[in-house]
Scaffold this motif. Structure first.
Motif, short mmCIF file in Angstrom:
data_model
loop_
_atom_site.label_atom_id
_atom_site.label_comp_id
_atom_site.label_asym_id
_atom_site.label_seq_id
_atom_site.Cartn_x
_atom_site.Cartn_y
_atom_site.Cartn_z
N MET A 1 98.96 -6.07 119.19
CA MET A 1 98.52 -7.39 119.63
C MET A 1 97.06 -7.32 120.09
O MET A 1 96.58 -6.28 120.50
N SER A 2 96.37 -8.44 120.01
CA SER A 2 94.99 -8.50 120.48
C SER A 2 94.96 -8.50 122.01
O SER A 2 95.92 -8.89 122.67
N ILE A 3 93.84 -8.07 122.57
CA ILE A 3 93.72 -8.00 124.02
C ILE A 3 93.51 -9.41 124.57
O ILE A 3 92.56 -10.10 124.17
N PRO A 4 94.37 -9.89 125.46
CA PRO A 4 94.23 -11.26 125.98
C PRO A 4 93.02 -11.39 126.89
O PRO A 4 92.63 -10.43 127.59
N SER A 5 92.42 -12.55 126.88
CA SER A 5 91.31 -12.85 127.78
C SER A 5 91.75 -13.80 128.90
O SER A 5 90.97 -14.08 129.82
N LYS A 6 92.99 -14.29 128.81
CA LYS A 6 93.54 -15.18 129.83
C LYS A 6 94.97 -14.76 130.18
O LYS A 6 95.63 -14.07 129.41
N THR A 7 95.40 -15.19 131.34
CA THR A 7 96.78 -14.96 131.75
C THR A 7 97.33 -16.24 132.37
O THR A 7 96.56 -17.14 132.73
N THR A 8 98.63 -16.32 132.44
CA THR A 8 99.28 -17.41 133.18
C THR A 8 99.88 -16.80 134.43
O THR A 8 100.60 -15.80 134.35
N GLU A 9 99.60 -17.40 135.56
CA GLU A 9 99.99 -16.79 136.83
C GLU A 9 100.39 -17.86 137.84
O GLU A 9 100.03 -19.03 137.71
N TYR A 10 101.14 -17.44 138.84
CA TYR A 10 101.41 -18.27 140.00
C TYR A 10 100.44 -17.87 141.11
O TYR A 10 100.07 -16.70 141.22
N TYR A 11 100.06 -18.85 141.93
CA TYR A 11 99.29 -18.53 143.13
C TYR A 11 99.78 -19.41 144.26
O TYR A 11 100.41 -20.46 144.03
N ILE A 12 99.52 -18.99 145.49
CA ILE A 12 99.92 -19.76 146.67
C ILE A 12 98.74 -20.62 147.09
O ILE A 12 97.74 -20.12 147.60
N SER A 13 98.82 -21.92 146.83
CA SER A 13 97.70 -22.81 147.13
C SER A 13 97.49 -22.92 148.64
O SER A 13 96.35 -22.89 149.13
N LYS A 14 98.59 -23.05 149.38
CA LYS A 14 98.57 -23.03 150.84
C LYS A 14 99.85 -22.33 151.29
O LYS A 14 100.93 -22.63 150.75
N PRO A 15 99.78 -21.43 152.25
CA PRO A 15 101.00 -20.72 152.69
C PRO A 15 101.85 -21.60 153.61
O PRO A 15 102.04 -21.30 154.79
N GLN A 16 102.36 -22.68 153.04
CA GLN A 16 103.11 -23.66 153.82
C GLN A 16 104.46 -23.99 153.19
O GLN A 16 105.06 -25.00 153.52
N GLY A 17 104.93 -23.14 152.28
CA GLY A 17 106.23 -23.38 151.69
C GLY A 17 106.26 -23.11 150.20
O GLY A 17 105.22 -23.00 149.54
N ILE A 18 107.47 -23.02 149.67
CA ILE A 18 107.68 -22.64 148.27
C ILE A 18 107.07 -23.66 147.31
O ILE A 18 106.61 -23.31 146.21
N ASP A 19 107.00 -24.93 147.70
CA ASP A 19 106.42 -25.95 146.84
C ASP A 19 104.93 -25.72 146.59
O ASP A 19 104.35 -26.31 145.68
#
Length: 337
Positions: A1-19
């Motif tokens: 496979m080719s080397i990816p230049s992007k990824t899909t990720e989760y991040y915590i926008s604010k540490p105030q809950g799972i939402d």
């Protein structure tokens, strides 16, 4: 496979809950000469991840990618990397720079999903020295459960005074650390006492190798029951996960000079009177991870997985962990089929 230049990720926008766990596409930096690029197949959750997303974990970087535990496939290696090649199945140590020896602040600050971005992403670069080889008999989902809970259990039981055959070990509950401690202790010839509020969960513990079962709702004085089961001597090693609510009983159940191993804090005068060795455990080193894997291979031990969620169901996985209905580990399958 080719080397990816992007990824899909989760991040915590604010540490105030799972939402506030947000999915996004992000650029993927080119690998450094000493790094390995990994396609992440699976991630497992720990209570630390709940603490991080709810604002109860100290030292969290701004808008972090969460999670510390993963297993995946090497898809590229840096020019200076030795020992790894494309296609190798790997997991990363919890703190990427904790290769051996004692923990330091500098090493602690390389903990994935805390001070640095974590593993809830499709692709990630890792320092080559942080990786361990995944045992061949384990799936990616099983291997993803090891870096935090399994290494913590190993470090707790095989620390300064290692567990030996014939010792007695008491584990509290049926979460990740406790279940791994049960499996490790049973495989090494120890007698295991398991506690839980659920008889159904206790029967699972019995199947995994527990000799004695205590329902602490039916037997509130479970410490006295543990003493009876050891002929009054007390337990050699206790894996303490309950904190202030159970620490005093753990001390009562332990033998004189016994070990209470925990990732929590709290000392009592009673502990001093019994010369209890109280040891705080902060996961472990890459070397300990490799030692753990040798036991898993030798005894063909499989981690206990309660449920596997898809990458898109990450929030549901967090909620399931928060419900405390699980036995063993909660896993997120990251890679697409």
């Amino acid at each position: 496979m080719s080397i990816p230049s992007k990824t899909t990720e989760y991040y915590i926008s604010k540490p105030q809950g799972i939402d506030n766990l947000i999915l996004r596409e992000a650029p993927l930096a080119p690998s450094k000469s000493t790094e390995v690029l990994v396609k992440i197949h699976a991630v497992s959750l720990n209570y630390r991840d709940i603490a991080a997303v709810t604002g109860n974990y100290p030292g969290l970087k701004d808008e972090p990618v969460p999670c510390s535990d993963m297993a995946g496939e090497v898809i590229a290696v840096g020019s200076e990397v030795k020992g790894w090649k494309k296609g190798d199945r790997v997991a990363s140590n919890f703190a990427v720079d904790h290769v051996h020896g004692e923990i330091t602040k500098e090493i602690k600050d390389t903990s994935l999903g805390g001070a640095i971005d974590g593993t809830l992403t499709r692709y990630k670069n890792f320092p080559a020295h942080a990786l361990v080889r995944v045992p061949e008999h384990l799936t990616y989902e099983e291997a993803a459960t090891l870096p935090c809970a399994a290494v913590t259990a190993w470090n707790a039981l095989l620390g300064p005074v290692p567990l030996k055959g014939g010792d007695t070990v008491l584990v509290q509950g049926t979460g990740g650390v406790s279940i791994f401690a049960l499996q490790i202790a049973a495989a090494m010839g120890a007698t295991v006492i398991a506690t839980s509020s659920s008889n159904v969960k206790l029967q699972i513990a019995k199947k995994l190798g527990a000799t004695h079962l205590i329902n602490y709702k039916e037997t509130p004085d479970w410490d006295q029951e543990a003493l009876k089961l050891t002929g009054g001597r007390g337990v050699d090693h206790i894996v303490e996960i309950g904190g202030p609510g159970t620490l005093d009983k753990s001390i009562s159940a332990a033998r004189y000079g016994g070990w209470v191993n925990t990732d929590l804090s709290g000392l009592t005068l009673k502990m001093l009177h019994k010369a209890i060795v109280y040891r705080s455990v902060l996961v472990g080193t890459r070397y300990q991870f490799e030692d753990l894997n040798r036991l898993l291979v030798a005894r063909q031990i499989h981690p206990v997985i309660d449920k596997v969620f898809s990458f898109e169901q990450a929030k549901d996985a967090y909620q399931h962990l928060l419900s405390q209905k699980h036995v063993g580990k909660v896993v997120i399958k990251v890679a697409k089929d």
